[in-house]
Design an enzyme around this catalytic site. Structure first.
Site, short mmCIF file in Angstrom:
data_model
loop_
_atom_site.label_atom_id
_atom_site.label_comp_id
_atom_site.label_asym_id
_atom_site.label_seq_id
_atom_site.Cartn_x
_atom_site.Cartn_y
_atom_site.Cartn_z
N HIS A 99 0.82 -1.22 0.00
CA HIS A 99 0.00 0.00 0.00
C HIS A 99 0.85 1.27 0.00
O HIS A 99 0.34 2.36 -0.28
CB HIS A 99 -1.00 0.00 1.17
N ASP A 129 0.23 -7.51 1.38
CA ASP A 129 0.63 -6.13 1.64
C ASP A 129 2.15 -5.99 1.65
O ASP A 129 2.72 -5.32 2.52
CB ASP A 129 0.05 -5.62 2.95
N SER A 163 4.48 2.73 7.77
CA SER A 163 4.18 1.56 6.96
C SER A 163 5.37 1.17 6.11
O SER A 163 5.98 2.00 5.44
CB SER A 163 2.97 1.85 6.06
#
Length: 938
Positions: free
Chosen positions: A556, A596, A676
């Site tokens: 992402h 992910d 992230s």
């Protein structure tokens, strides 16, 4: 009257044992956590609905405090049960699940609604005794006393969070009552309902109180990461003294005497040393000055615009404070921790640095307790720090963490809870020296809408020295006030620890990632337009895993750069920055949206290399073990936060993501948007996870074992040619084959699962990264693979395939090869004419445009045992399908001039059961059609 149950007698048989070592602030708590968890319980309220037994859904914990089954929980968690009730057969009944997983019945012995406490008696078998936790003494713990809390919110696995205690700045709202300081403590624990009703345990294993989260909004893991939160949410710890007071009849007073706990903890020692120097600063009339915080704000998060903290830095009455609330005022009133008030004159306010200097009016020869000044220039990223405020004058509010980043833009970043009550107070190193003045949390101005963070900022003490150099140089000032002290080796040794070592060790391995797109062109003439201008789409983090520049991040993080087929768009750019400031372009090589994860390649100069982070293991981690998160939260590059493993094997449904992510690691380290893709590290500096989502207290990371698996089986599978096997690191060194795809190139060559791979094309393969680099640069030429099988070394020749060939094979059972017009022009021309005539029914017609190519069948392996009329050597030319609208049905023809056109056709129509498609085949110069099922595959 029931006889008091003496805890000393009941605890003796099976009292939980604990380590009694003196631990540093960042030492693992796993041993203590595992021991305490034996006494941890999930408390359920059950009722019957339509002949089914139903549980009242709420996270609810409790803990055993005597071996014969006395258990404490929060009263609101058993609200439906009357005193004396809880046995099955009533409208509502109790069930308690301990660490052995066996449910037990329980009755409610007593409740205290004001303190929100309930005492349960667990039903035991004859002669059965339980592991129990011992209540600590009635004495108030030292401010900054360190500990942890546990929760078993749903009856299965348990959670662990670490924090420190301090006294409320005034009475506190506790459910429907107002309770006094001492009856409850406040804590900087992460605000999670998973620990509601759990014990707060000191480092020596004794219980300081019970955690109560009823004052806050439940955390929703599905909420958007930037969703606003109520800034005045707090967690209370109802004290051990309150528990004894509420249930004195059942518990007696045994064990209530004793010295205050936590005085030897690193945080508490720093606070004890510096505390008398930390003061309250008030701007306004003395009559209007508040003496304590409001009950809705026991943590002093919102003291108001005229009230804040300060620090005495000189015995002659020189005070550093925040210019935010001093403003343009010339006079203030300072209240010491012992209650004395002094008027002060603002010598200088420096809004640019957000600090102000105040001189107190002291009687002749009076000296005040001054803090010891350290040096911010010598601060170490990752070192343990403490944030202390005293806005109301009588109570120190404490938060502990690490120095998240050394000075940047005149501020240091703090991996700890910093709020308005801390402004102007003290940022202490682990020795109790002042190294900064807290300025704010990370969310100032418009950033506050993003939510809570546990990331703060402070003004470095050396910048304050520069701002007030002239004022510090006065004759009455203490020697050395204007000069930063040299850190002695003893002082540095006290401040260095495993975390600072990890930060230094990995400083060249961790990435800040920025994603850009070319700005859209305007419709008209723009004389000021800049060619190739980029606009930022997002930020994230990553970790280098190979010296060649391969790095792992989240899918992402880079998803905005990807085209529909998963490749990086040419009008999008990825740039990375290393902690040493060096910048590189990067390319997205492969992604796995389901996991992910993404693999990127840094663009390095010839002969250039980067430093990879070593890969560790998450499976051996225990709850309570220290983990370190380094990343780029909110663009605040290279920020360090530290916490403990809160839980393992967590499944999370994250807002905006594809599906539920399974078996995640959870930590109470601050993980914010921008973290992230960053590294979660163990205290040895090894990668144990890739941070994926979360907020303070609920940070989630993909375990490194899953990263290894996805890298070997999915990400490498899209690099270079398709070879049909995956490898992983072997425990004894080298690599081992873990997957061989049936019917794939490796299976045809004779490769078997379990083979030890030695070399590819005569080049050694020491790791999956080596293997990936070898695949990345080669084409479809036959590949030699050398393996060890048993005691024998074998070589085999493998013929790789294009990825589109393998994908279509998995979807149809047909292995196809492209036929190019340039090499077989006559065949493609004749096929184009034959297809046109068969489709149109015009026997002498010629298409206006010939096909650029066709697809030849190499092998046929029908899926699910279904046979269809396709043979090796056939040319697959096209397919027909019906295009339906509201009014019409049109039959259309798709021509397959290459693998990509067929792949796109299949992907748009495939189903799990196999959608039938009518294919047009050329065989022996004639066209015929056949039905082939199209299967959906990942």
């Amino acid at each position: 009257m029931t006889s008091p149950i003496r805890l000393s007698r009941c605890l003796a048989p099976l009292a939980v044992s604990f380590l009694s070592l003196t631990l540093t602030a960042q030492e693992s708590l796993a041993g203590q956590v595992d021991s305490a968890a034996k006494a941890l319980a999930h408390v359920s309220v059950l009722f019957r609905a339509r002949n089914d037994v139903v549980r009242v859904e709420r996270p609810s914990s409790g803990f055993v405090i005597s071996a014969d089954g006395l258990l404490v929980t929060n009263e609101h968690l058993v609200d439906e049960i009357p005193v004396g009730g809880g046995a099955p057969g009533a409208e509502y009944w109790l069930q308690v699940t301990l660490s052995d997983g066996r449910p037990r019945s329980a009755t409610l012995l007593a409740r205290d609604e004001r303190l929100d406490l309930a005492l349960l008696k667990v039903e035991l078998a004859a002669n059965e005794l339980l592991s129990a936790l011992e209540l600590g003494p009635d004495a108030t713990p030292a401010p900054g006393a360190e500990g942890f809390t546990l929760g078993r919110p749903r009856g299965g696995q348990f959670f662990a969070l670490a924090g420190v205690l301090s006294m409320p700045s005034g009475p506190a709202n506790l459910r429907s009552a107002v309770v006094e300081p001492g009856e409850v403590f406040v804590t900087d624990l992460a605000k999670l309902d998973d620990v509601n009703g759990g014990p707060f345990v000191a480092r020596n294993g004794r219980v300081l109180g019970i955690v109560n989260t009823v004052q806050r909004t439940p955390h929703d893991p599905r909420a958007k990461e930037d969703e606003a939160k109520d800034p005045l949410q707090y967690v209370l710890v109802t004290s051990a003294r309150s528990i004894r007071s509420a249930f004195r009849e059942q518990l007696g007073t045994s064990g209530s005497e004793g010295a205050a706990l936590g005085t030897g903890d690193i945080t508490a020692k720093a606070v004890a040393k510096a505390g008398p120097s930390i003061v309250s600063v008030w701007v306004g009339s003395q009559e209007e000055r508040p003496v304590q915080s409001a009950p809705a704000d026991p943590t002093a998060e919102a003291p108001g615009k005229q009230l804040g903290s300060g620090v005495i830095i000189d015995p002659a009455g020189l005070v550093l404070t925040s210019s935010d609330f001093v403003g343009a005022e010339k006079e203030v009133v300072v209240r010491l921790l012992d209650g004395r008030d002094f008027r002060g004159e603002v010598l200088k306010a420096a809004p640019g640095t957000r600090v102000a200097l105040v001189q107190l009016a002291l009687p002749a020869d009076m000296k005040l307790p001054a803090i010891e000044l350290g040096s911010s220039d010598g601060a170490l990223a990752g070192e343990a720090v403490t944030v202390v405020g005293n806005p109301y004058g009588g109570t120190l509010t404490v938060s502990a963490g690490v120095l998240a980043a050394t000075e940047r833009d005149g501020r240091v970043r703090v991996g700890a809870w910093v709020h308005d009550g801390h402004k102007g107070g003290a940022l202490l190193d682990s020795t109790g020296r002042l190294i900064g003045v807290p300025a704010a949390d990370i969310f100032e101005g418009q950033e506050r809408k993003r939510g809570e963070s546990y990331l703060g900022v402070a003004v470095p003490i050396d910048r304050a020295r520069e701002a007030f150099a002239a004022e510090f140089a006065g004759e009455t000032r203490a020697a050395g006030l204007a000069k930063a002290p040299e850190a002695s080796e003893t002082n540095l040794a006290q401040r260095r620890d495993k975390v600072t070592a990890v930060v230094e060790k990995t400083r060249d391995s961790l990435l800040n990632i920025e994603v850009y797109a070319e700005a859209p062109k305007t419709g008209g003439f723009d004389p000021f337009a800049t060619a190739g201008e980029l606009r930022m789409l997002g930020q994230g983090s990553g970790a280098v895993i190979d010296a060649s520049g391969l790095a792992i991040t989240n899918w992402h993080v880079v998803q905005d750069t990807l085209a529909a087929d998963g490749t990086q768009r040419e009008d999008h750019k990825v740039q990375v920055t290393l902690p040493n400031g060096k910048r590189h372009g990067a390319r997205v090589l492969a992604t796995s949206r389901d996991d992910d994860l993404a693999l990127i390649q840094l663009e390095l100069a010839e002969g250039e290399s980067v430093v990879p982070v070593p890969l560790g293991a998450s499976k051996p981690l225990r709850r309570g073990d220290v983990v370190i998160a380094i990343g780029n939260p909110y663009g605040k590059a290279n920020t360090v936060t530290v916490g403990i493993v809160a839980a393992k094997d967590q499944d999370a449904n994250i807002s905006g993501r594809l599906h539920v992510y399974e078996n995640m690691l959870q930590t109470d380290a601050a993980i914010n948007p921008g973290n992230s893709g960053g590294a979660m590290l163990d205290p040895e500096g090894r990668l144990v996870g890739i941070n994926s989502a979360g907020r303070s207290g609920a940070g989630l990371a993909i375990p490194v074992e899953r990263v290894r698996e996805v890298f070997g089986q999915k990400l490498l599978a899209t690099m270079g040619a398709f070879v049909g096997f995956a490898i992983e690191d072997h425990p004894e060194g080298g690599t081992v084959v873990t997957v061989v795809d049936e019917h794939g190139p490796a299976a045809r060559a004779g490769l078997l699962k379990g083979d030890r791979v030695l070399a590819v094309d005569m080049k050694p393969v020491r790791s999956p990264v080596d293997f990936g680099n070898l695949l990345l640069g080669r084409g479809l030429d036959p590949m030699r693979v050398d393996v060890v099988r048993g005691e024998m070394t074998q070589s085999m020749l493998l013929e790789p395939l294009q990825h589109d060939v393998w994908r279509i094979f998995r979807q149809t059972g047909l292995e196809l090869k492209e036929v190019d017009y340039a090499s077989e022009s006559a065949l493609v021309r004749d096929a184009s004419i034959a297809l046109h005539r068969a489709y149109t029914g015009l026997t002498d017609s010629v298409p206006t445009q010939l096909m650029a190519g066709a697809l030849r069948v190499a092998t046929v392996t029908p899926r699910d045992g279904v046979s269809y009329d396709v043979r090796p050597g056939d040319l697959v030319l096209g397919a027909t399908w019906t295009d339906r609208t509201i009014d019409t049905e049109l039959v259309r023809l798709a021509r397959f001039e290459g693998l990509r056109t067929l792949r796109d056709f299949i992907d748009a129509r495939a189903t799990k059961k196999g959608e039938p498609a009518e294919l047009w085949i050329l065989r022996d110069g004639k066209i015929h059609s056949t039905t082939v099922p199209l299967f959906w595959v990942r």
